[in-house]
Write a protein that holds these residues in place. Structure first.
Motif, PDB file in Angstrom:
ATOM      1  N   ALA A  90      39.666   4.242 -12.746  1.00  0.00           N
ATOM      2  CA  ALA A  90      38.952   5.456 -13.172  1.00  0.00           C
ATOM      3  C   ALA A  90      39.061   5.647 -14.692  1.00  0.00           C
ATOM      4  O   ALA A  90      38.089   6.037 -15.348  1.00  0.00           O
ATOM      5  CB  ALA A  90      39.520   6.669 -12.437  1.00  0.00           C
ATOM      6  N   LEU A  91      40.233   5.362 -15.251  1.00  0.00           N
ATOM      7  CA  LEU A  91      40.410   5.502 -16.703  1.00  0.00           C
ATOM      8  C   LEU A  91      39.579   4.475 -17.460  1.00  0.00           C
ATOM      9  O   LEU A  91      38.989   4.787 -18.508  1.00  0.00           O
ATOM     10  CB  LEU A  91      41.895   5.357 -17.066  1.00  0.00           C
ATOM     11  CG  LEU A  91      42.771   6.565 -16.712  1.00  0.00           C
ATOM     12  CD1 LEU A  91      44.254   6.170 -16.689  1.00  0.00           C
ATOM     13  CD2 LEU A  91      42.544   7.699 -17.720  1.00  0.00           C
TER      14      LEU A  91
ATOM     15  N   ALA B 126      36.076   5.495 -17.482  1.00  0.00           N
ATOM     16  CA  ALA B 126      35.871   6.616 -18.414  1.00  0.00           C
ATOM     17  C   ALA B 126      35.921   6.161 -19.875  1.00  0.00           C
ATOM     18  O   ALA B 126      35.795   6.985 -20.781  1.00  0.00           O
ATOM     19  CB  ALA B 126      36.917   7.699 -18.157  1.00  0.00           C
TER      20      ALA B 126
ATOM     21  N   HIS C 184      38.486   4.205 -21.461  1.00  0.00           N
ATOM     22  CA  HIS C 184      39.784   3.893 -22.088  1.00  0.00           C
ATOM     23  C   HIS C 184      40.055   2.390 -22.044  1.00  0.00           C
ATOM     24  O   HIS C 184      39.661   1.697 -21.109  1.00  0.00           O
ATOM     25  CB  HIS C 184      40.930   4.577 -21.324  1.00  0.00           C
ATOM     26  CG  HIS C 184      40.928   6.058 -21.421  1.00  0.00           C
ATOM     27  ND1 HIS C 184      41.564   6.748 -22.428  1.00  0.00           N
ATOM     28  CD2 HIS C 184      40.361   6.994 -20.630  1.00  0.00           C
ATOM     29  CE1 HIS C 184      41.401   8.047 -22.256  1.00  0.00           C
ATOM     30  NE2 HIS C 184      40.666   8.224 -21.166  1.00  0.00           N
TER      31      HIS C 184
ATOM     32  N   ASP D 109      40.635  10.785  -9.180  1.00  0.00           N
ATOM     33  CA  ASP D 109      39.743  11.824  -9.734  1.00  0.00           C
ATOM     34  C   ASP D 109      40.554  13.058 -10.149  1.00  0.00           C
ATOM     35  O   ASP D 109      40.292  13.666 -11.197  1.00  0.00           O
ATOM     36  CB  ASP D 109      38.692  12.251  -8.704  1.00  0.00           C
ATOM     37  CG  ASP D 109      37.594  11.215  -8.530  1.00  0.00           C
ATOM     38  OD1 ASP D 109      37.489  10.296  -9.375  1.00  0.00           O
ATOM     39  OD2 ASP D 109      36.841  11.319  -7.533  1.00  0.00           O
TER      40      ASP D 109
ATOM     41  N   LEU E 160      42.444  12.348 -13.315  1.00  0.00           N
ATOM     42  CA  LEU E 160      41.568  12.455 -14.499  1.00  0.00           C
ATOM     43  C   LEU E 160      41.276  13.913 -14.830  1.00  0.00           C
ATOM     44  O   LEU E 160      41.210  14.280 -16.008  1.00  0.00           O
ATOM     45  CB  LEU E 160      40.274  11.654 -14.293  1.00  0.00           C
ATOM     46  CG  LEU E 160      40.332  10.312 -15.057  1.00  0.00           C
ATOM     47  CD1 LEU E 160      41.313   9.350 -14.425  1.00  0.00           C
ATOM     48  CD2 LEU E 160      38.962   9.699 -15.227  1.00  0.00           C
TER      49      LEU E 160
ATOM     50  N   THR F 262      42.177  15.657 -18.441  1.00  0.00           N
ATOM     51  CA  THR F 262      41.058  16.010 -19.332  1.00  0.00           C
ATOM     52  C   THR F 262      40.748  17.505 -19.388  1.00  0.00           C
ATOM     53  O   THR F 262      39.852  17.900 -20.128  1.00  0.00           O
ATOM     54  CB  THR F 262      39.769  15.273 -18.892  1.00  0.00           C
ATOM     55  OG1 THR F 262      39.493  15.610 -17.533  1.00  0.00           O
ATOM     56  CG2 THR F 262      39.909  13.778 -19.052  1.00  0.00           C
TER      57      THR F 262
END
Ligand SMILES: NC(=O)c1ccc[n+]([C@@H]2O[C@H](COP(=O)([O-])OP(=O)(O)OC[C@H]3O[C@@H](n4cnc5c(N)ncnc54)[C@H](O)[C@@H]3O)[C@@H](O)[C@H]2O)c1
Length: 253
Positions: free
Chosen positions: A21-22, A25, A27, A214, A217, A221
């Motif tokens: 997921a990172l 996004a 990263h 999720d 994250l 964030t």
């Protein structure tokens, strides 16, 4: 420059899903775990570039220091996730002291080392997220060291949030209920355990590692969120914890 994220315990389950997921996004992700090979297998499948695999035992301070010093060297480390964890099963009156220490060492002492060195090396305005558990708030017979360590980690999260707030560093945790991963697979093979979990989960199903990622994250964030442990369990915290130990005794005597 691409911001860097580090995921400890990232070779499996929730940690691996969080690394994905990172990376999705945007990263560059350093995946760390007990073996570089395990971390590397996750890195090989990540989208994007700049990812790295590292060996790091969260119970060894020199490992944690080296990992996070390297990741933070260019001042661009914005997210650290600690997903390393382990459990055991045994009533307190029967549990080996060494086994109690092993679980607390990984789940609480290791979490302290990660908070200590993440707190030193994460950039101002960055974020840290630990994985706690439904067992931080719901006791379970046979899970003494795990419950105690995860409850301790919730308080450590709150203390770290206070201490790091002056630099704008936010510290949160996510507390999942049942998620199918290698950690929970052995218990799921015991007759009655899964049924008991689901009967105690109002939404009637286990979560997925991607759903937990999720939430991690979200914790990383959300700019006004700090010192929080987010319950993510299909409502299981509203009922009782399943009698896993009872099912084991009935199955194996
Ligand atoms: N799966 C669930 O139902 C569940 C529920 C609540 C909380 N959690 C927590 O979520 C986190 C991730 O669990 P998971 O289900 O993905 O488990 P998992 O077993 O799939 O992954 C845990 C990872 O931690 C690593 N690890 C263990 N000891 C370590 C150490 N000393 N140093 C570095 N890495 C180490 C393992 O090698 C493994 O890759 C854990 O902290 C766990 O306690 C999981």
């Amino acid at each position: 420059m691409t911001s860097r994220a580090v995921v400890l315990g990232g070779a499996s389950g929730i940690g691996a899903a969080t690394a994905r997921a990172l990376a999705a996004a945007g990263h560059a992700v350093t995946v760390a775990d007990l073996t570089e090979e395990g971390a590397g297998a996750v890195v090989d499948d990540l989208p994007g570039t700049g990812h790295a695999a590292r060996r790091c035992d969260v119970t060894v301070e020199t490992d944690v220091d080296a990992l996070l010093s390297e990741a933070g060297a260019d001042g661009n480390l914005t997210a650290v996730v600690n997903s390393a964890g382990s459990s055991t099963l045994g009533l307190l009156t029967e549990l080996d002291e060494a086994e109690f220490r092993r679980v607390v060492d990984i789940c609480l002492h290791g979490a302290f080392l990660v908070l200590k060195h993440a707190g030193r090396h994460v950039a101002d305005g960055g974020a840290i997220c630990s994985l706690t558990s439904l067992n931080a708030r719901q006791p379970a017979a046979g899970f003494g060291p795990y419950c105690a360590a995860k409850a301790g980690l919730v308080m450590l999260t709150e203390v770290a949030a206070l201490e790091l707030a002056p630099r704008g560093v936010r510290v949160n945790a996510v507390s999942p209920g049942l998620v199918d991963t290698p950690l929970t697979a052995p218990a799921m093979d015991i007759p009655g355990v899964r049924e008991d979990y689901l009967a105690n989960t109002p939404l009637g199903r286990a979560g997925t590692a991607a759903e937990v990622a999720d939430a991690v994250l979200f914790a990383l964030t959300t700019p006004w969120l700090t010192g929080e442990a987010i319950d993510l369990n299909g409502g299981a915290h509203l009922r009782a914890y399943p009698d896993v130990h009872g099912h084991v005794v009935r199955a194996f005597g």
